[in-house]
Design a protein around this motif. Structure first.
Motif, mmCIF file in Angstrom:
data_model
loop_
_atom_site.group_PDB
_atom_site.id
_atom_site.type_symbol
_atom_site.label_atom_id
_atom_site.label_comp_id
_atom_site.label_asym_id
_atom_site.label_seq_id
_atom_site.Cartn_x
_atom_site.Cartn_y
_atom_site.Cartn_z
ATOM 1 N N GLY A 167 1.029 -1.217 0.025
ATOM 2 C CA GLY A 167 0.107 0.254 -0.057
ATOM 3 C C GLY A 167 0.804 1.281 -0.103
ATOM 4 N N LEU A 168 0.180 2.525 -0.366
ATOM 5 C CA LEU A 168 0.810 3.638 -0.376
ATOM 6 C C LEU A 168 1.113 4.315 0.988
ATOM 7 C CD1 LEU A 168 -0.148 4.688 -3.905
ATOM 8 C CD2 LEU A 168 2.221 3.785 -3.558
ATOM 9 N N ARG A 169 -0.046 4.242 1.879
ATOM 10 C CA ARG A 169 0.001 4.979 2.855
ATOM 11 C C ARG A 169 -0.416 3.864 4.374
ATOM 12 N NH1 ARG A 169 -4.241 6.284 -0.333
ATOM 13 N NH2 ARG A 169 -6.184 5.661 0.251
ATOM 14 N N SER A 170 0.215 4.474 5.404
ATOM 15 C CA SER A 170 -0.174 3.768 6.583
ATOM 16 C C SER A 170 -1.417 4.096 7.088
ATOM 17 C CB SER A 170 0.896 3.786 7.504
ATOM 18 O OG SER A 170 2.209 3.447 7.090
ATOM 19 N N ALA A 171 -1.921 3.302 8.018
ATOM 20 C CA ALA A 171 -3.391 3.682 8.481
ATOM 21 C C ALA A 171 -3.446 3.095 10.016
ATOM 22 C CB ALA A 171 -4.539 3.221 7.647
ATOM 23 N N GLN A 172 -4.167 3.930 10.928
ATOM 24 C CA GLN A 172 -4.719 3.408 12.272
ATOM 25 C C GLN A 172 -6.004 2.854 11.919
ATOM 26 O OE1 GLN A 172 -2.876 2.869 14.822
ATOM 27 N NE2 GLN A 172 -1.010 4.365 14.630
ATOM 28 N N LEU A 173 -6.351 1.519 12.586
ATOM 29 C CA LEU A 173 -7.473 1.069 12.427
ATOM 30 C C LEU A 173 -7.909 0.422 13.628
ATOM 31 C CD1 LEU A 173 -6.690 -1.076 9.008
ATOM 32 C CD2 LEU A 173 -8.125 1.135 9.277
ATOM 33 N N PRO A 174 -8.642 1.095 14.679
ATOM 34 C CA PRO A 174 -9.198 0.726 15.729
ATOM 35 C C PRO A 174 -10.140 -0.354 15.196
ATOM 36 C CG PRO A 174 -9.003 2.833 15.765
ATOM 37 C CD PRO A 174 -8.650 2.787 14.645
ATOM 38 N N GLY A 175 -9.986 -1.531 16.224
ATOM 39 C CA GLY A 175 -11.113 -2.641 15.937
ATOM 40 C C GLY A 175 -11.495 -2.994 17.381
#
Length: 576
Positions: A167-175
């Motif tokens: 992927g091109l960008r990181s992400a925070q994914l609260p679950g």
């Protein structure tokens, strides 16, 4: 599934940094249990709590990240049955990530092993579901956590192996992780921190299949779909797919096209790829001067179009559409079944023992045979081979009882053995094979079928996954006769998730063969079949499309002599 031996029940000696943090939700409908979420660190002897505030770092482009575990403790003495676990990323988290829910569902996959004191209950991929509010949920099968033996207590563990594509960008994914049963729910927060590797990989929209009676959409000899002129060296033609030849104007994600090169003035190859994209290094057809070569191509459709490129000399190109994939959800899903030989006119398999004469037909019953359901089948995928032809000719495979189309599936010369993958609609449970000239023996090997259940198709390629001439795929030499090699096709470097894919669509090419022979392509967990996918003579370069189960890689078996093999991935099939 790769699971660290210290993760799971009875992981004695493992240090948990930050203390034990069993979590349970304050709820009127409270499941009588507690959850304890932990994740591995770089040191397998040390685990850390997994929570919304302490997310698990998920590296993009890595097939096997470290694992996380959900321990289920403090159950009633009799344990609990009828449980289901789930992991949800909220719609707000999806939106904040900058990715769509569909993109995230194709980028992050997870395989889970559920155990209790009695051992392993299940080990499988939990597919994502895109919910109506835009959130994402993956869910387990129903399971139980029970005591095993006198004096034992009920404790369970869900060991989760995550994997993430490029992927091109990181992400925070609260679950949110939940375990739900008849008595209520227990839940705990557990976030993911997706760390992108800065690479872009072409992944199209998942689609279901709509078969069509073969229709000629392109013929440069007669100005069908393109100007009336051979395609020159380094030349391209663009073919309109969406909104033409009965194909819808919108929602088309990929097209299945039988492409034939003919009247070539030089040895060359043709690459078929999505319109407007960079041309890949992969090829779909390889041919010599004067040769007529067909091959089935599955290619993503972009802006409603595809592009066909010719490398050298001039050649005429013909394209017959056999179906398309749509994002509308109105099509059929694919199920692998084979490879299994279902027809052979040389030995009375499926049809009488006799060559098919000029202008003659044979009809094959496919529904209710060889693992294909008796009802509900819309289309079947066959590898069809013509051999021992007395003259040059062609074969057309089409739905039983329908008017025979002008399209062809195989073109051959006298004495030549030619295979080609065919996707054909099924009517009354049958398909029909027509031979145009001379007499020829026909063979058909079942690869799978389309119906109301099964897997959707995700177009990704073409991407080169194997080339024994240069070591791509880990194979550094021609494949010897009687030997097979396993290639890890199910890897993010090929655009295929390492788990969750049920089958892959490949274009396989045999070249530099030292003698006449054949190649069989089959799933990593399958035994070597008696069927073949490619047939060739010494020195010949032969391509053919292949759809094969995946899981544990893909096997490539060479029957005789030495041969170089090249394989390009067109896409993969998955449950959702």
């Amino acid at each position: 599934m790769r699971v660290n031996r210290r993760v799971g029940l009875g992981a004695a000696g493992v240090v948990l940094l930050g203390g034990l943090l069993p979590v349970q939700a304050a709820s009127a409908a409270q499941l009588p249990a507690t959850l304890q979420l932990e994740c591995e660190t770089a040191n397998p002897d040390i685990r850390v709590p997994w929570s919304a505030d302490r997310p698990f770092e998920l590296a993009g482009g890595v097939d096997y990240n470290r694992v996380c575990v959900a321990f289920i403790h403090n159950l009633p003495p009799a344990g609990l049955a009828g449980l289901r676990a789930s992991y949800t990323i909220s719609a707000e988290s999806v939106t904040a990530s900058g990715y769509t829910a569909q993109q995230l569902s194709r980028t992050i996959v997870m395989n889970a092993a559920i155990t209790d004191g009695g051992g392993l209950q299940s080990a499988e991929t939990w597919p994502w579901k895109v919910n109506g509010d835009g959130s994402l949920t993956m869910e387990s099968p129903v399971f139980s956590v029970l005591p095993h033996g006198p004096g034992t207590t009920a404790n369970g563990a869900i060991t989760m192996q995550f994997s993430a594509g490029s992927g091109l960008r990181s992400a925070q994914l609260p679950g949110q992780f939940k375990v739900t049963g008849a008595q209520g729910t227990v839940q705990a927060g557990g976030g993911l921190h997706y760390v992108a590797d800065g690479k872009s990989f072409p992944t199209g929209t998942a689609g279901t299949f709509k078969p069509v009676t073969p229709v000629r959409a392109l013929d440069t000899r007669s100005a069908i779909g393109a100007p009336q002129a051979p395609v020159g060296p380094n030349g391209e033609v663009t073919l309109q797919i969406a909104g033409a030849n009965g194909i819808p104007a919108t929602g088309v994600t990929a097209v299945v096209l039988n492409v034939t090169a003919t009247n070539a003035t030089q040895n060359s190859y043709v690459t078929v790829y999505p319109h407007g994209q960079s041309r890949p290094t992969a090829s779909n057809l390889n041919f010599t001067a004067g040769q007529t070569v067909p091959n089935l191509v599955t290619v993503p459709v972009v802006d409603g179009k595809i592009t066909l490129y010719n490398a050298a000399g001039t050649t005429d190109l013909v394209g017959d559409i056999g179906g398309y994939y749509t994002s509308a959800g109105t099509g059929s899903r694919f199920t692998t079944a084979g490879p299994t030989r279902v027809m052979d006119t040389r030995s009375a398999i499926g049809v009488p023992k006799a060559p098919v004469g000029p202008g003659q037909e044979v009809t094959l019953q496919v529904a209710g045979q060889n693992g294909v359901p008796a009802t509900g089948v819309t289309s079947v995928v066959l590898n069809v081979t013509a051999t021992q032809g007395t003259t040059g000719g062609y074969v057309t495979v089409y739905p039983h009882g329908q008017s025979r189309p002008t399209a062809s599936n195989l073109n051959f010369t006298a004495g030549q053995t030619v295979p080609n993958l065919v996707s054909v609609p099924v009517v009354d449970g049958k398909v029909t094979f027509y031979n145009a000239g001379g007499s020829t023996e026909l063979i058909a090997d079942l690869a799978g079928y389309y119906s109301g259940t099964g897997s959707v198709f995700v177009p990704t390629g073409p991407t080169r996954a194997l080339d024994s001439r240069n070591g791509t795929g880990g194979v550094h030499a021609p494949i010897q006769g009687g030997k097979k090699v396993n290639v890890p096709i199910d890897s993010w470097r090929n655009g295929v998730p390492p788990f969750g894919a049920t089958a892959v669509a490949l274009n396989v090419t045999a070249t530099n063969a030292s003698t006449a022979g054949y190649v069989s392509v089959f799933g990593g967990k399958q035994a070597t079949p008696s069927s073949s996918n490619l047939n060739f003579t010494a020195g010949q370069t032969v391509p053919n499309a292949v759809i094969t189960p995946v899981g544990g890689g893909v096997w490539f078996f060479n029957a005789a002599g030495n041969v170089d093999l090249v394989a390009d991935v067109a896409g993969y099939f998955t449950a959702n």
